[in-house]
Every structure is written in structure tokens, then in C-alpha cells.
Design a protein around this motif. Sequence first.
Motif: not given
Lengths: 144, 502
Positions: B12, B18, B21, B25, B60, B64, B359, B363
Motif C-alpha cells: 500500500i 495512497l 485511499i 475517503s 482499496v 475506503a 489499507s 485508511s
Amino acid sequence: MTYKLGNILFSVTFLLIGLYFLINTFQIQNLVSGNDVGPRAFPLLVSIGLIIFAGINLMTSIFNKQIEKMEFQNFTKVVLTMAGLILFLILISVLNFYIASIIMLPILLWINDVRKPVRLGFSTVITILFIFVVFDYLLRIPIP
Amino acid sequence: MLANLIEGFSNIFSFEILLMILAGSFIGYFVGALPGLTPSIGIAILVPITFGMDPIAALVLLVALYGAAEYGGGITAILLNAPGTAAAAATAWDGYPLAQKGLANKALTVSILSSGIAAFISAILLILTAVPMAKFALNFGPLEYFALAIFGLSLISILSEGSLVKSLTGMFFGLVIICIGIDPIVGVTRYATSGNLLGGIPFLPALIGLFALSEVFYMLENTKNEKAVAEKVKGLGFTKEDFKKIWKTMLIKAPIIGYVIGVIPGAGATVASLVAYSEAKNSSKEKETFGKGNIEGIAAAEGANNSAVPGALAPMLALGIPGSASAAILIGALTIQGLQAGPKLFNETPAIPYTLFASLLISVPVMTLIGLLGVNLWVKVVKIPKNILAIIVSTVCIVGSYAYSNSMYPVWVMLVFGILGYFIRKVDVPTTPIVLSMVLGFMIETNFRRAMIVSTEGYSFFFTRPIALVLIFLAILMFFIPLVKKIRAKSKAQKESKEIPV
């Protein structure tokens, strides 16, 4: 439209779908080997299940005394949007996504009360730009 | 396990993951904050974007989003008394009264911290339990998989609200639909002789239509809503005394309740938040302050609904059973990537589940930080005019469905299912049973027939496998318990109405 009538329409539609599938199930070539139930068994079982439960729903709807009306707010706009989307897909097939969007997005927005030219143009450009940047440019996903 | 987890962490720490994530989000908060858009709709809209991605990055991103969307619903619940998701309803009971007292910052900080901490603890519980669960499932043969899929399908009676007959009609409709195309065992054509239908009805475009496009039509029904008014939030407003008051709920009760309920397929975040809230109220010395702005109520509801997310991932990853609509879509996303959820995922591609675990541990803190920093931004999201948003979402649905197979056929499927979804929801037919049966129908038929082919003793073969028997017994129990409960509640209500003197 009353809730009762809506339920009856739903049940009849699904009953007809079930019947269509049941009739066509008998045209499936049933190749069976060993203990296998064959390719016809599962569709037969589930189409009968669909007919049974659509039938139960139809009966309970018919004998239901509910008279409350179904809520369809802005129904004309919703139906026009559905029709607009169908036209959108036809135009995408004939032309391409970007040209079809330039034609159809302002129409769809206009149907849904976005009437100020600046807002109409801005929303169309932003949507097309978003699709271009995210799908076409960044993720390299083919656009119709 | 530890070596795999370390490898997961090393996977990750790349720019791409990243970024996923962060993007997941942000989009999750956006989706969660908009009343009407649920985590499942958000995932359905985003799945097509993941088609060309690396499987790890795709998963991921979606997970997230799932976590952040569950939290995003809490922000509008507190500031506007408009829960963005059903699971955030319990948050509004104490969050909104606290915001009305001018303590919106305290309510938001409590909700974000308890969401983040509880989800983090729940993610650790997921790592500890999913692996043994998957190892156990490695003993499964076709018969056990058939029984497992039947168990999954039995959850329809729990997942569906309202009439069970309508849910079952929807379920059988979904099962009929998946029969179109080529038979999975002997290759005979069913209901189609040529053209696109030979490939069957594509699951993901149908799902995008049922969830996202039908919601677009609902959005267009209410485009003239009153503009949301929310105060500006300043500072965190969280004190040591507050922490002392809620630490047990935040660190122990909410994560455990949320995780356990999340693991039970069909229960989900909404049930978790309600159970945790009632537990917090029952065990509190200040019962009378609940519903009037008690921070323990917010911590319990938000902590539990966020820890239900890692909980829901456990049966999905370990057994391949979707316990919720969101999990069903995530299974679809895995299938698109050529992966099969279940024990094989741990056995053949351990990098996928372990990177996902790693993750989650990254996250969740990122989500918490974004939540704390961006509160005012999420509130502005609510102010986007619904009519413009609806047209943007429908355009994304078109492009996303096209990406499924680079043809217009899935786009038409999406549109047909979107219109169908709108009308059947009008008569209170839930769309979740259709999606669940489309996910599990193929598994049921294929494994049943495989089991029959390898069996020498016919149907009595079913009674020789204890795991399959237990699963079928549980399926029957799962199916009938809510039914019995409904009948009991109905007769109780009838009795009570008779007792009331006129």
C-alpha cells in the motif's frame, strides 16, 4: 393511481414474465448425464417460483381494501427524463458520446428546471469535462 | 499471517494506493453526506471506474469509499437532522439536539473520533477472524458452496423491509434473469439463440440501474427541497471529561457490537448502531439525557455503524457471502477483476485480502483526519442542486456501463433496470433481493449440479455432509425467524388495538 392498482400491475407484469420463461423452458435442450438434473431444472423451478409469488401478490392485492394513492411527484419530468435518456443512448450509438452529450445534457437539464443559460451551459461543460478527465484521460476507459 | 500482512503493508505504500485511499475517503464523505445516496449506490457508481485498475487499487478505493460513506451520513445527521444514510439515524437523536445547543463542534468531534477508533479496532478484529474463517471454508466442496449460497439467499427475509411476498417475487425474478444465456455445466443455450443475450444479462450494469439510476429518478421527484441551513463549525470542543465519559463505549462496546453485528450477514450498520445506542442508554446512569444531546449516544451509534463495515467484509472475503447490498456490489467488483471472493482468495491471491487489511489500518486514520478537517466542506455538499446532480450521476452511469464491455448492450441493460427499479420501488418492492439472487443464483445452480454429478447416491448425498446440513438448517432458521417475529408483532398489535377502549 392507487397503491392497489400499482400492486396489481406489478404482479401481472411479473406473472407474465414468469409464464414467458416457463413456456420457453420447455424449449431448452435437456442434456442429462449421471445424477445431474440438467440445464432445464433450475429455470423451471425458478420460473414456477416467480409465478407462484407473483400470483400470491396478485391475489392479496385484489382483496386488499387499501385505497391510498401512490405518490408520483414531478412524474412528467421523470418520464421525460427517461425518454431523454433513451434518446441520449440512440444518439450515442449514431454519433458519439461527446456530441450526443452536447445535444442531450442541456435538454435533460432544461426538463429538470435548470433554465438559466449560464447555469445550463456551465453544468453541461462541467459534466463533459468530468467524464473526459476522469474516464478518458486519467483512467483510459473507452468512451462510447 | 504476519508475513502476509507485512507484504500487504509494503503494497500500500505506493503513490497509486495512497491516492486511492484519499480519493475513496473524499468521494465516500461526499456520497454519505448527500441524503438519498447510500454507500451501496456510491460503490455501484464507482465500480465502472475501477475496470481498468489494478485489482488491489480498485478494492482499496471501493472499501475506503464504503467506510467514509458510512461516516459521512453522520455529519448531516448532526448538523441538519438529515441522516445521509439509514445507519446514521441514531446519530441524529443526540447529535442534532447537541448542535441545537450550539455544540455542533463537540458532536462532530465525538462522532468522528468514535467512528475512527471503533473502525480501527474493528479492522484488527477482521484481520484476526477472517483468516481462520477462510481456512475453515477451504474444506468446502460443491455441496457446501451450494448450502452456503442458499444460506446467503435466506438473508432476503432479513435484508428486505416490508412484504416478504414481494421480496420473494423479486428474488425469483433475479434468479430467472440469470438463467438467460449459456448453461454453466453443459453449455446449452437458454432463452437466447443469438446476439448479446447469449452472454446473459450483465450483473453490474443491471445493478447500476437498480441502485443508482432508479435513485436518479427519485432525486428528480424532489428537486425543490428547502435549502439546507447549517452553522459554521469552529474548533473541536472536545474535553478530557468528555473522553472519560465515553471511553468505554468508544474503545470497547461500540467496536465489539458493531463488528459482531456486521459479521452476521444481513444485519449491517443500521442494526449495529441501533443496538449499540440502546445498550449505551440502558447501561448509562443518565438515561434521561439520551435524545437530548448525550455524547455517549453519538459515540455508540457512530462507533458501531463504522465498525460494522470491517465486520461485513469478513463473510464477504472469507466465504464469498454478501451480507449486505454494498458487499454484493464489492463481490461484483472482484469478479470483474477476475477474482473470486471466498477461501480461494486467501489461498491463491493472498496479496489481495492482506493488502486490503493493511489499507484499512491506514485508511481509517486518514478518513478520521479528513473528517475532522473537512466538516464545513461536507456541509456544502448538501447544497448541490439535486436536479443537476441527478443528470451528472445518470451520465456517469451511462459511461460506466459502457466500460463494462465496450459496447452499448450493457448501457441499455442499465437503463431498462433503472426504469424497472424506479417503478417497482414505487410499489415497495425492494431491489436488494434481485441483486442478491443475481449474485448467488449462479453459485447455487452450478454447485448443486456439480454436487449431483459427483454423488453416487443421488439426493441422499446431502445428508452425508454435516457442514452442508448445518448451513441448510441455518438457512431455514434465518428465513423463518423474521417471519415468525413479524407474525407475532402483527398479532400483538392487533391484540393491543382491541384492548384500547373506543
